[in-house]
Design an enzyme around this catalytic site. Structure first.
Site, mmCIF file in Angstrom:
data_model
loop_
_atom_site.group_PDB
_atom_site.id
_atom_site.type_symbol
_atom_site.label_atom_id
_atom_site.label_comp_id
_atom_site.label_asym_id
_atom_site.label_seq_id
_atom_site.Cartn_x
_atom_site.Cartn_y
_atom_site.Cartn_z
ATOM 1 N N SER A 94 12.168 -8.695 0.111
ATOM 2 C CA SER A 94 13.365 -7.890 0.344
ATOM 3 C C SER A 94 13.236 -7.011 1.583
ATOM 4 O O SER A 94 14.237 -6.490 2.075
ATOM 5 C CB SER A 94 13.657 -7.012 -0.879
ATOM 6 O OG SER A 94 12.565 -6.137 -1.138
ATOM 7 N N HIS A 99 4.163 -7.529 4.493
ATOM 8 C CA HIS A 99 3.428 -6.564 3.671
ATOM 9 C C HIS A 99 2.659 -7.293 2.595
ATOM 10 O O HIS A 99 3.144 -8.243 1.989
ATOM 11 C CB HIS A 99 4.360 -5.519 3.069
ATOM 12 C CG HIS A 99 5.574 -6.079 2.397
ATOM 13 N ND1 HIS A 99 6.678 -6.503 3.112
ATOM 14 C CD2 HIS A 99 5.860 -6.294 1.100
ATOM 15 C CE1 HIS A 99 7.587 -6.950 2.270
ATOM 16 N NE2 HIS A 99 7.126 -6.839 1.037
ATOM 17 N N HIS A 101 1.216 -6.810 -1.039
ATOM 18 C CA HIS A 101 1.227 -5.970 -2.241
ATOM 19 C C HIS A 101 -0.194 -5.970 -2.810
ATOM 20 O O HIS A 101 -0.779 -7.042 -3.034
ATOM 21 C CB HIS A 101 2.153 -6.564 -3.316
ATOM 22 C CG HIS A 101 3.607 -6.590 -2.977
ATOM 23 N ND1 HIS A 101 4.503 -5.670 -3.482
ATOM 24 C CD2 HIS A 101 4.333 -7.439 -2.217
ATOM 25 C CE1 HIS A 101 5.719 -5.954 -3.032
ATOM 26 N NE2 HIS A 101 5.644 -7.025 -2.275
HETATM 27 P P1 5GP Z 1 9.164 -7.350 -1.244
HETATM 28 O O1 5GP Z 1 10.226 -7.378 -2.328
HETATM 29 O O2 5GP Z 1 9.799 -7.478 0.121
HETATM 30 O O3 5GP Z 1 8.025 -8.269 -1.445
HETATM 31 O O4 5GP Z 1 8.528 -5.908 -1.335
HETATM 32 C C1 5GP Z 1 9.163 -4.777 -0.832
HETATM 33 C C2 5GP Z 1 8.611 -3.613 -1.586
HETATM 34 O O5 5GP Z 1 8.959 -2.443 -0.878
HETATM 35 C C3 5GP Z 1 9.181 -3.462 -3.000
HETATM 36 O O6 5GP Z 1 8.120 -3.510 -3.936
HETATM 37 C C4 5GP Z 1 9.882 -2.105 -2.962
HETATM 38 O O7 5GP Z 1 9.720 -1.381 -4.171
HETATM 39 C C5 5GP Z 1 9.222 -1.420 -1.789
HETATM 40 N N1 5GP Z 1 10.081 -0.475 -1.100
HETATM 41 C C6 5GP Z 1 11.367 -0.667 -0.721
HETATM 42 N N2 5GP Z 1 11.832 0.410 -0.070
HETATM 43 C C7 5GP Z 1 10.795 1.307 -0.032
HETATM 44 C C8 5GP Z 1 10.676 2.631 0.513
HETATM 45 O O8 5GP Z 1 11.589 3.198 1.100
HETATM 46 N N3 5GP Z 1 9.480 3.244 0.357
HETATM 47 C C9 5GP Z 1 8.432 2.645 -0.295
HETATM 48 N N4 5GP Z 1 7.303 3.349 -0.404
HETATM 49 N N5 5GP Z 1 8.512 1.401 -0.815
HETATM 50 C C10 5GP Z 1 9.693 0.748 -0.681
#
Ligand code: 5GP
Ligand code: ZN
Length: 113
Positions: A94, A99, A101
């Site tokens: 998203s 990144h 995790h």
């Molecule tokens: P993805 O879904 O792209 O693999 O991971 C994006 C991550 O970023 C999600 O786990 C979400 O909770 C985290 N995230 C989204 N917006 C923010 C933010 O403004 N600050 C922080 N610390 N994490 C965020």
């Protein structure tokens, strides 16, 4: 990139709970943690995702993983954690700044959902 959330976190324009930083890498607590440890480790360089990473990014991507391993050691979870890169919206990506995790501190099931 000015319109990238994670680039703005690296620059300090958006607050985040930093847990690690070096010249190439930045790590901070996920805002919506899925486990007692849920840290996001990112390259300071803007890379859209693993799909877009180039050979020149091998150092940045590798450093993110080594930083995740170091954070896991610092937290005493080095024998039980998971590193995840979601690639593409269908896999849950998203935020389009690469990144890793780092998830741990609870039992982790396999296969993941
Ligand atoms: P993805 O879904 O792209 O693999 O991971 C994006 C991550 O970023 C999600 O786990 C979400 O909770 C985290 N995230 C989204 N917006 C923010 C933010 O403004 N600050 C922080 N610390 N994490 C965020
Ligand atoms: Zn970015």
């Amino acid at each position: 990139m000015n319109d990238c959330l994670f680039c703005r976190i690296v620059k300090g324009e958006i607050p985040a709970k930093k847990v690690y930083e070096d010249a190439h890498t930045y790590a901070f607590e996920d805002i919506n943690p899925q486990a007692p440890t849920h840290v996001l480790v990112i390259p300071k360089k803007h890379i859209r995702g693993l799909k877009e990473a180039q050979a020149e990014d091998v150092d940045a991507v590798g450093r993110c993983h080594l930083a995740a391993a170091e954070i896991a050691r610092q937290r005493g979870i080095e024998d039980s954690y998971r590193t995840v890169l979601n690639v593409g919206p269908g896999a849950g990506q998203s935020v389009f700044h690469l990144h890793v995790h780092l998830i741990g501190g609870r039992n982790l099931h396999w296969p993941p959902g």
